[in-house]
Design a protein around this motif. Structure first.
Motif, mmCIF file in Angstrom:
data_model
loop_
_atom_site.group_PDB
_atom_site.id
_atom_site.type_symbol
_atom_site.label_atom_id
_atom_site.label_comp_id
_atom_site.label_asym_id
_atom_site.label_seq_id
_atom_site.Cartn_x
_atom_site.Cartn_y
_atom_site.Cartn_z
ATOM 1 N N VAL A 50 -19.469 28.450 -3.633
ATOM 2 C CA VAL A 50 -18.513 28.751 -2.566
ATOM 3 C C VAL A 50 -17.135 28.996 -3.143
ATOM 4 O O VAL A 50 -16.419 29.925 -2.749
ATOM 5 C CB VAL A 50 -18.485 27.600 -1.544
ATOM 6 N N THR A 51 -16.733 28.179 -4.129
ATOM 7 C CA THR A 51 -15.421 28.353 -4.758
ATOM 8 C C THR A 51 -15.345 29.686 -5.482
ATOM 9 O O THR A 51 -14.338 30.403 -5.419
ATOM 10 C CB THR A 51 -15.162 27.204 -5.740
ATOM 11 N N GLY A 52 -16.426 30.061 -6.188
ATOM 12 C CA GLY A 52 -16.443 31.344 -6.898
ATOM 13 C C GLY A 52 -16.334 32.519 -5.951
ATOM 14 O O GLY A 52 -15.633 33.496 -6.220
ATOM 15 N N LYS A 53 -17.016 32.442 -4.822
ATOM 16 C CA LYS A 53 -16.930 33.527 -3.850
ATOM 17 C C LYS A 53 -15.524 33.644 -3.276
ATOM 18 O O LYS A 53 -15.007 34.738 -3.047
ATOM 19 C CB LYS A 53 -17.939 33.294 -2.733
ATOM 20 N N SER A 54 -14.872 32.517 -3.053
ATOM 21 C CA SER A 54 -13.515 32.544 -2.507
ATOM 22 C C SER A 54 -12.558 33.197 -3.482
ATOM 23 O O SER A 54 -11.682 33.983 -3.113
ATOM 24 C CB SER A 54 -13.054 31.115 -2.186
ATOM 25 N N ILE A 55 -12.722 32.896 -4.768
ATOM 26 C CA ILE A 55 -11.837 33.480 -5.785
ATOM 27 C C ILE A 55 -12.072 34.976 -5.906
ATOM 28 O O ILE A 55 -11.143 35.775 -6.035
ATOM 29 C CB ILE A 55 -12.059 32.782 -7.137
ATOM 30 N N SER A 56 -13.356 35.394 -5.842
ATOM 31 C CA SER A 56 -13.650 36.827 -5.976
ATOM 32 C C SER A 56 -13.133 37.619 -4.782
ATOM 33 O O SER A 56 -12.774 38.786 -4.899
ATOM 34 C CB SER A 56 -15.159 37.028 -6.128
ATOM 35 N N ARG A 57 -13.084 37.002 -3.615
ATOM 36 C CA ARG A 57 -12.565 37.689 -2.438
ATOM 37 C C ARG A 57 -11.040 37.776 -2.458
ATOM 38 O O ARG A 57 -10.449 38.656 -1.858
ATOM 39 C CB ARG A 57 -13.025 36.962 -1.176
ATOM 40 N N ASN A 58 -10.351 36.876 -3.115
ATOM 41 C CA ASN A 58 -8.887 36.862 -3.192
ATOM 42 C C ASN A 58 -8.468 36.859 -4.656
ATOM 43 O O ASN A 58 -8.060 35.836 -5.190
ATOM 44 C CB ASN A 58 -8.325 35.633 -2.478
ATOM 45 N N PRO A 59 -8.566 38.033 -5.339
ATOM 46 C CA PRO A 59 -8.254 38.069 -6.772
ATOM 47 C C PRO A 59 -6.800 37.769 -7.053
ATOM 48 O O PRO A 59 -6.455 37.261 -8.103
ATOM 49 C CB PRO A 59 -8.635 39.496 -7.183
ATOM 50 N N SER A 89 -30.031 15.943 -4.982
ATOM 51 C CA SER A 89 -29.218 16.364 -3.833
ATOM 52 C C SER A 89 -27.761 16.523 -4.234
ATOM 53 O O SER A 89 -27.097 17.495 -3.844
ATOM 54 C CB SER A 89 -29.356 15.340 -2.701
ATOM 55 N N ARG A 90 -27.246 15.574 -5.030
ATOM 56 C CA ARG A 90 -25.855 15.691 -5.485
ATOM 57 C C ARG A 90 -25.674 16.924 -6.362
ATOM 58 O O ARG A 90 -24.666 17.631 -6.276
ATOM 59 C CB ARG A 90 -25.451 14.433 -6.244
ATOM 60 N N GLY A 91 -26.678 17.205 -7.230
ATOM 61 C CA GLY A 91 -26.591 18.389 -8.083
ATOM 62 C C GLY A 91 -26.577 19.669 -7.271
ATOM 63 O O GLY A 91 -25.815 20.597 -7.562
ATOM 64 N N ARG A 92 -27.404 19.729 -6.236
ATOM 65 C CA ARG A 92 -27.435 20.922 -5.400
ATOM 66 C C ARG A 92 -26.132 21.088 -4.635
ATOM 67 O O ARG A 92 -25.626 22.205 -4.483
ATOM 68 C CB ARG A 92 -28.610 20.839 -4.431
ATOM 69 N N ARG A 93 -25.582 19.970 -4.148
ATOM 70 C CA ARG A 93 -24.305 20.068 -3.441
ATOM 71 C C ARG A 93 -23.199 20.546 -4.370
ATOM 72 O O ARG A 93 -22.361 21.370 -3.994
ATOM 73 C CB ARG A 93 -23.946 18.714 -2.829
ATOM 74 N N SER A 94 -23.186 20.039 -5.612
ATOM 75 C CA SER A 94 -22.164 20.467 -6.572
ATOM 76 C C SER A 94 -22.310 21.950 -6.885
ATOM 77 O O SER A 94 -21.319 22.692 -6.953
ATOM 78 C CB SER A 94 -22.286 19.638 -7.854
ATOM 79 N N GLN A 95 -23.557 22.406 -7.086
ATOM 80 C CA GLN A 95 -23.784 23.818 -7.368
ATOM 81 C C GLN A 95 -23.365 24.680 -6.186
ATOM 82 O O GLN A 95 -22.757 25.742 -6.354
ATOM 83 C CB GLN A 95 -25.258 24.053 -7.687
ATOM 84 N N ARG A 96 -23.657 24.225 -4.973
ATOM 85 C CA ARG A 96 -23.277 24.979 -3.782
ATOM 86 C C ARG A 96 -21.759 25.058 -3.657
ATOM 87 O O ARG A 96 -21.200 26.099 -3.300
ATOM 88 C CB ARG A 96 -23.884 24.319 -2.545
ATOM 89 N N ASN A 97 -21.081 23.947 -3.970
ATOM 90 C CA ASN A 97 -19.617 23.950 -3.898
ATOM 91 C C ASN A 97 -19.023 24.914 -4.915
ATOM 92 O O ASN A 97 -18.049 25.620 -4.632
ATOM 93 C CB ASN A 97 -19.080 22.539 -4.128
ATOM 94 N N ARG A 98 -19.618 24.949 -6.132
ATOM 95 C CA ARG A 98 -19.115 25.886 -7.144
ATOM 96 C C ARG A 98 -19.331 27.327 -6.716
ATOM 97 O O ARG A 98 -18.480 28.192 -6.931
ATOM 98 C CB ARG A 98 -19.813 25.608 -8.481
#
Length: 206
Positions: free
Chosen positions: A184-193, A173-182
């Motif tokens: 989400v962070t990647g999508k945020s960066i790609s939307r605001n280059p 569960s912790r691994g999945r949460r960490s992957q999900r957080n990464r």
């Protein structure tokens, strides 16, 4: 006529009579009691119970059933109780009883006293010279102890397995949460280059 006979038996006779009021036994040996009753009650249920007071004694067995150490035998005018593999904790008051429909259950008591068999062994006395019964009781106790140990080990294994499963699920569960957080962070960066770039330098010529 049958009703009058039953009433007279209930009021003027003891339907159940114990053979002895005090009985003695030796550890790991066998004790027996015989309760004589009127043949009129041969089809009635009989029982064996333990306790000082008759109205609050704990029933051990009903006829025709028996337990691991207490055997009941109903002959039609006698209830024979046999207690095997005696232990000192068996010392106490016991009752044999007969269930009656139109009257209070008739009961009679005996006191059982179980003594330590070490004194008998020291004096070279044994009620079972072959020692077969003693060995059988000890073997039975050893089997019960082994079964108890196996049950304890099984419970410990189940607990350890459960803890392991909980740990694995928690780790996943912790691994999945960490992957999900990464993600989400990647999508945020790609939307605001521009957020990832430094400030732009503008040259002005005078």
């Amino acid at each position: 006529m049958e009703f009058l006979l039953l009433l007279s038996l209930a009021l003027f006779s003891d339907a159940m009579v114990m053979d002895e009021k005090v009985k003695s036994g030796v550890e790991l040996e066998t004790a027996s009691a015989v309760c004589v009753y009127d043949a009129y009650y041969k089809d009635h249920t009989k029982y064996w119970c333990r306790g000082y007071f008759r109205d609050s004694c704990n029933i051990i067995a009903f006829t025709p059933n028996s337990t691991n150490r207490v055997a009941l035998k109903d002959t039609g005018n006698q209830l024979i109780i046999t207690i095997s593999c005696l232990v000192k904790e068996d010392t106490g008051w016991y009752w044999c009883g007969i269930q009656r429909d139109l009257a209070r259950d008739d009961m009679d008591f005996t006191q059982l006293i179980v003594t330590d068999n070490r004194e008998d062994r020291a004096n070279g006395f044994s009620s079972d010279p072959s020692g077969n019964r003693t060995r059988s009781c000890r073997a039975s106790k050893a089997v019960q102890k082994a079964e108890g140990s196996r049950m304890s080990i099984l419970i410990i294994c189940i607990l350890i397995t459960s803890l392991g499963i909980i740990f694995i699920i928690s780790h996943l569960s912790r691994g999945r949460r960490s992957q999900r957080n990464r993600e989400v962070t990647g999508k945020s960066i790609s939307r605001n280059p521009q957020a990832s770039q430094g400030p732009s330098m503008v040259s002005i010529t005078l």
